[in-house]
Write an enzyme that holds these catalytic residues in place. Structure first.
Site, PDB file in Angstrom:
ATOM      1  N   GLN A  19       5.731 -10.875   3.456  1.00 35.03           N
ATOM      2  CA  GLN A  19       5.394 -11.851   2.421  1.00 35.03           C
ATOM      3  C   GLN A  19       6.303 -13.078   2.429  1.00 35.03           C
ATOM      4  O   GLN A  19       5.941 -14.100   1.865  1.00 35.03           O
ATOM      5  CB  GLN A  19       5.438 -11.178   1.042  1.00 35.03           C
ATOM      6  CG  GLN A  19       4.358 -10.116   0.897  1.00 35.03           C
ATOM      7  CD  GLN A  19       4.420  -9.395  -0.437  1.00 35.03           C
ATOM      8  OE1 GLN A  19       5.082  -8.381  -0.546  1.00 35.03           O
ATOM      9  NE2 GLN A  19       3.744  -9.907  -1.437  1.00 35.03           N
ATOM     10  N   HIS A 113       6.973  -1.816   4.013  1.00 31.38           N
ATOM     11  CA  HIS A 113       6.350  -2.452   2.835  1.00 31.38           C
ATOM     12  C   HIS A 113       4.976  -2.972   3.285  1.00 31.38           C
ATOM     13  O   HIS A 113       4.812  -4.145   3.633  1.00 31.38           O
ATOM     14  CB  HIS A 113       7.240  -3.578   2.311  1.00 31.38           C
ATOM     15  CG  HIS A 113       6.850  -4.040   0.927  1.00 31.38           C
ATOM     16  ND1 HIS A 113       7.718  -4.057  -0.135  1.00 31.38           N
ATOM     17  CD2 HIS A 113       5.667  -4.492   0.427  1.00 31.38           C
ATOM     18  CE1 HIS A 113       7.095  -4.509  -1.227  1.00 31.38           C
ATOM     19  NE2 HIS A 113       5.840  -4.777  -0.901  1.00 31.38           N
ATOM     20  N   ASN A 157       7.203   1.706   0.589  1.00 34.91           N
ATOM     21  CA  ASN A 157       6.881   1.018  -0.659  1.00 34.91           C
ATOM     22  C   ASN A 157       5.526   1.470  -1.198  1.00 34.91           C
ATOM     23  O   ASN A 157       4.526   1.481  -0.470  1.00 34.91           O
ATOM     24  CB  ASN A 157       6.817  -0.496  -0.404  1.00 34.91           C
ATOM     25  CG  ASN A 157       6.489  -1.265  -1.667  1.00 34.91           C
ATOM     26  OD1 ASN A 157       7.297  -1.319  -2.585  1.00 34.91           O
ATOM     27  ND2 ASN A 157       5.296  -1.834  -1.740  1.00 34.91           N
ATOM     28  N   GLU A 158       5.495   1.822  -2.472  1.00 31.09           N
ATOM     29  CA  GLU A 158       4.257   2.241  -3.136  1.00 31.09           C
ATOM     30  C   GLU A 158       3.468   3.216  -2.270  1.00 31.09           C
ATOM     31  O   GLU A 158       2.293   2.992  -1.938  1.00 31.09           O
ATOM     32  CB  GLU A 158       3.421   1.024  -3.532  1.00 31.09           C
ATOM     33  CG  GLU A 158       4.158   0.182  -4.561  1.00 31.09           C
ATOM     34  CD  GLU A 158       3.331  -0.910  -5.232  1.00 31.09           C
ATOM     35  OE1 GLU A 158       2.270  -1.262  -4.696  1.00 31.09           O
ATOM     36  OE2 GLU A 158       3.752  -1.402  -6.300  1.00 31.09           O
TER      37      GLU A 158
HETATM   38  C1  BGC Z   1       3.706  -4.875  -4.077  1.00 32.89           C
HETATM   39  C2  BGC Z   1       4.069  -6.305  -3.730  1.00 32.89           C
HETATM   40  C3  BGC Z   1       3.081  -7.246  -4.372  1.00 32.89           C
HETATM   41  C4  BGC Z   1       3.133  -7.038  -5.873  1.00 32.89           C
HETATM   42  C5  BGC Z   1       2.298  -7.986  -6.693  1.00 32.89           C
HETATM   43  C6  BGC Z   1       3.274  -4.670  -5.502  1.00 32.89           C
HETATM   44  O1  BGC Z   1       2.268  -3.745  -5.558  1.00 32.89           O
HETATM   45  O2  BGC Z   1       4.712  -3.995  -3.696  1.00 32.89           O
HETATM   46  O3  BGC Z   1       4.116  -6.440  -2.338  1.00 32.89           O
HETATM   47  O4  BGC Z   1       3.275  -8.565  -4.007  1.00 32.89           O
HETATM   48  O5  BGC Z   1       2.721  -5.742  -6.169  1.00 32.89           O
HETATM   49  O6  BGC Z   1       0.950  -7.850  -6.429  1.00 32.89           O
END
Ligand code: BGC
Length: 395
Positions: A19, A113, A157-158
């Site tokens: 990003q 990520h 991540n997530e």
């Molecule tokens: C993610 C980010 C994303 C953010 C806002 C999160 O789910 O980890 O990468 O930019 O949300 O949408």
């Protein structure tokens, strides 16, 4: 090992490689962005050119008063072809970590990520049973090379995030890479990929601990604050448990759980309802900053390990709303802490206005704006607000 600075509470902001860095050309998402019919609104391109500008960015973060920087190391750069590890790229991330230290900032590193190397997606990505071995090998290489300079590590991540698959896009990507399959973290067959994602995390954690037993390791989860609508009872508890418990119980083996919260969901008798309380934000969305406290409480109650808020924020062009949102979110976090929930830090999403995945550059989560033409950084009042809270910073 160098002397580590140990702040009491982690006050930080986060970014993710794809990003912000720019030109992540060996990644699966770079390819998806360019395909005909892509759901991505625009291409990531140079992003925020953070690959070159990291030192100034970290200096700015520190100057604002924050003590923690969460960023991700890009697998597609470190292992651009299967088994081919780039010493130069590992050295680059070593310099990013050195920059954190030089500016007195604690680095929290995420190993994955959303983006993966293109070769990995073309082998079936997280649907491939070989994924845990491949991911753990990458994790080990990173920690062997630069792990002595990392303070906190998030593997994935997530990890629980789900997106609707886009079969036509993945078929086009398979054709473009000359393979039979193409599966990415964001778009995959979830019933196949999610158990493998959990195995990837466990395999990576074992590899990391093998190299540095004392490094705190966890993963991060996207957690909504699920609530019962007035007059309804028990539905939220059941849904929380169905959605999150498999992930949160797996985290009991970890050193911490990363909680990422952006919203709440309110359950009526027949499914989700529009909340009756709380004002709508300018984009017509539910504005309910206290969802952070709810998500943190639930995660801690099941995972039973310390929590780090690894992301929380709001996508809005109106920075006064961001400040109001943070104020409410932090108040709810403070209440959770008062009630005994063990919280180690608050890391805001995001440090910079950046490439917001499908929405491209059209949505602003940043504390700091980025002029797209000049790459100039423009500090928003919300950055100063969080810096001030961090400086005063006791919980
Ligand atoms: C993610 C980010 C994303 C953010 C806002 C999160 O789910 O980890 O990468 O930019 O949300 O949408």
């Amino acid at each position: 090992m160098s002397q580590r600075r140990k702040p009491g509470f982690l006050w930080g902001a986060a970014t993710a490689a794809h990003q912000v860095e720019g030109n992540n050309i060996n990644s699966d998402i770079w390819l998806l962005e360019a395909l005909p019919g892509t759901p991505f609104k625009e291409r990531s391109g140079d992003a925020c050119d953070h690959f070159s500008r990291y030192d100034d960015d970290i200096a700015l973060l520190a100057k604002l008063g924050l003590n923690t920087y969460r960023f991700s190391i890009e697998w597609a750069r470190v292992e651009p072809d299967e088994g081919l590890f780039s010493a130069a790229m590992l050295a680059h991330y070593g310099r990013v970590l050195d920059s954190c230290r030089r500016h007195g900032v604690v680095p929290m590193v995420t190993l994955h990520h959303f983006t993966s190397p293109r070769w990995f997606a073309a082998k079936g990505g997280f649907e491939n049973p070989e994924a845990p071995g491949l991911f753990a090998r990458y994790a080990r290489r990173v920690v062997e090379a630069v792990g002595d300079r990392i303070d906190w590590l998030c593997t994935i991540n997530e990890a629980n995030l789900t997106f609707a698959p886009v079969p036509s896009l993945l078929k086009a990507a398979a054709q473009a890479t000359g393979s039979d399959t193409f599966s990415t973290f964001l778009f995959s067959n979830l019933s196949k990929s999610k158990p493998i994602v959990r195995d990837c995390h466990a395999a990576a954690r074992a590899a990391i601990k093998d190299v540095r037993r004392d490094l705190p390791v966890g993963y991060t989860l996207a957690i909504d604050d699920i609530q019962d609508a007035p007059g309804v009872s028990g539905r939220a508890a059941r849904l929380n448990s169905a959605l999150y418990d498999v992930w949160l119980t797996a985290a009991r083996e970890d050193d911490f759980i990363g909680v990422q919260n952006y919203s709440r969901k309110v359950l009526g008798d027949r499914g989700f309802v529009m909340p009756q309380t709380g004002a709508l934000g300018p984009e017509g969305k539910d504005f309910y900053p206290a969802s952070l406290g709810g998500a943190v409480r639930y995660a801690a109650s099941v995972a039973k390990v310390p929590v780090v808020v690894t992301e929380n924020g709001i996508g809005t062009a109106d920075d006064t709303i961001r400040v109001r949102h943070m104020d409410g979110a932090l108040a709810s976090l403070r209440n959770a802490i008062k009630d005994g929930v063990e919280v180690r830090g608050y890391i805001h999403w995001s440090f910079l206005d950046n490439f917001e995945w499908l929405s491209g550059y059209g949505e602003q989560f940043g504390l700091v704006a980025v002029d797209r033409a000049s790459q100039q950084r423009i500090v928003k009042p919300s950055a100063r607000y969080l810096g001030k809270v961090a400086r005063a910073g006791s919980y």
